[in-house]
Design an enzyme around this catalytic site. Sequence first.
Site, PDB file in Angstrom:
ATOM      1  N   HIS A  27       0.808  -1.119   0.152  1.00 56.29           N
ATOM      2  CA  HIS A  27      -0.053   0.040   0.009  1.00 56.29           C
ATOM      3  C   HIS A  27       0.865   1.232  -0.036  1.00 56.29           C
ATOM      4  O   HIS A  27       0.824   2.086  -1.152  1.00 56.29           O
ATOM      5  CB  HIS A  27      -0.865   0.091   1.215  1.00 56.29           C
ATOM      6  CG  HIS A  27      -1.757  -1.077   1.441  1.00 56.29           C
ATOM      7  ND1 HIS A  27      -2.862  -1.500   0.581  1.00 56.29           N
ATOM      8  CD2 HIS A  27      -1.770  -2.267   2.337  1.00 56.29           C
ATOM      9  CE1 HIS A  27      -3.503  -2.624   0.900  1.00 56.29           C
ATOM     10  NE2 HIS A  27      -2.732  -3.139   2.074  1.00 56.29           N
TER      11      HIS A  27
HETATM   12  O1  RIB Z   1      -5.125  -0.107   4.585  1.00 55.07           O
HETATM   13  C1  RIB Z   1      -3.767  -0.164   4.455  1.00 55.07           C
HETATM   14  C2  RIB Z   1      -3.151   0.866   5.126  1.00 55.07           C
HETATM   15  O2  RIB Z   1      -3.416   0.707   6.595  1.00 55.07           O
HETATM   16  C3  RIB Z   1      -1.517   1.098   5.132  1.00 55.07           C
HETATM   17  O3  RIB Z   1      -1.188   2.399   5.347  1.00 55.07           O
HETATM   18  C4  RIB Z   1      -1.158   0.204   6.310  1.00 55.07           C
HETATM   19  O4  RIB Z   1       0.121   0.625   6.599  1.00 55.07           O
HETATM   20  C5  RIB Z   1      -2.133   0.370   7.239  1.00 55.07           C
HETATM   21  O5  RIB Z   1      -1.682   1.399   8.013  1.00 55.07           O
END
Ligand code: RIB
Length: 313
Positions: A243
């Site tokens: 992500h």
């Molecule tokens: O949903 C994914 C996000 O949530 C990313 O930033 C991961 O690190 C968590 O913080």
Amino acid sequence: MAAARRIIIDTDPGQDDAVAILLALASLELEVIGITAVAGNVPLSLTEKNALKICELAGKTDMKVYSGAVRPLVRPLVTAEHVHGRTGLDGPDLPEPKMKLQGQYAVDFLVEKLMGEEPGSITLCALGPLTNIALALIREPRIAPRIREIVMMGGAYFEVGNITPTAEFNIHVDPHAAAVVFRAGIPIVMMPLDVTHKALATSQRVAAFRALGNKAGIAVAEMLGFSERFDKEKYAGDGGPLHDPCVIAYLVQPELFSGRNCNVEIETGSELTMGMSVVDWWGVTDRKKNAIVMREVDPEAFFTLLARRLGRL
Ligand code: RIB
Ligand code: CA
């Protein structure tokens, strides 16, 4: 080369946050002028420590790291140890940091920097719940027009949710903060699950990180080996979504991504859909467009960029 783009990274490390921070520290196009930690994946006492560990892993021991919000604006803190492990950075065995946190509170650092520097000269990269940024906007609303852009990982539209059926984790943890940020009139680039779910850390791509042979490459392979296990099982694929590095990759190679300028509103009323990012992708309302919502990424180019830059550390 043009002058480096000056950024502040707000983060809740988190293995994917760690990869994003390493990418930023390895990219000469960017000048990281500070890192602010927020509670999210794990409690603040761990996210702030993890941020220090990551800077030391990158050999950037002069980086300024600030501690921020210990909990969301309104709701109790929800964490994600089931994904990131008890420490939030499970996988590699990173030493206790020797670096110390800055004494200044993260929110005060954000306000001081944004009020003191040239308007439009600082970009905020938000990798976790938006609590620190919302608190800074509430503490000093005059920073809003001085922020060049907020590039954030969070939300979802076609992918809907990952922590609930309708909400993505960062927005779900602090939906009220997200509502403050999306209504502040600041240029926003949003990296939702719709794009991050196309950036899958397959076993081949993780092996390429390990094959770099340097500390950072091996540590990243160990981090993803741990954190991706949850998503690989959940989505039954060969790799979990990576992500947060999408935020930094966008600043380095924006052409890897494509999306659409849309209106985004955040659900803060219904428990059933709390933290849902309601994106008017098809333009069926006359609500003001307030974010560029990304939906596509070139995954091969993304992972090639990551491997090349991690190899520099
Ligand atoms: O949903 C994914 C996000 O949530 C990313 O930033 C991961 O690190 C968590 O913080
Ligand atoms: Ca994160």
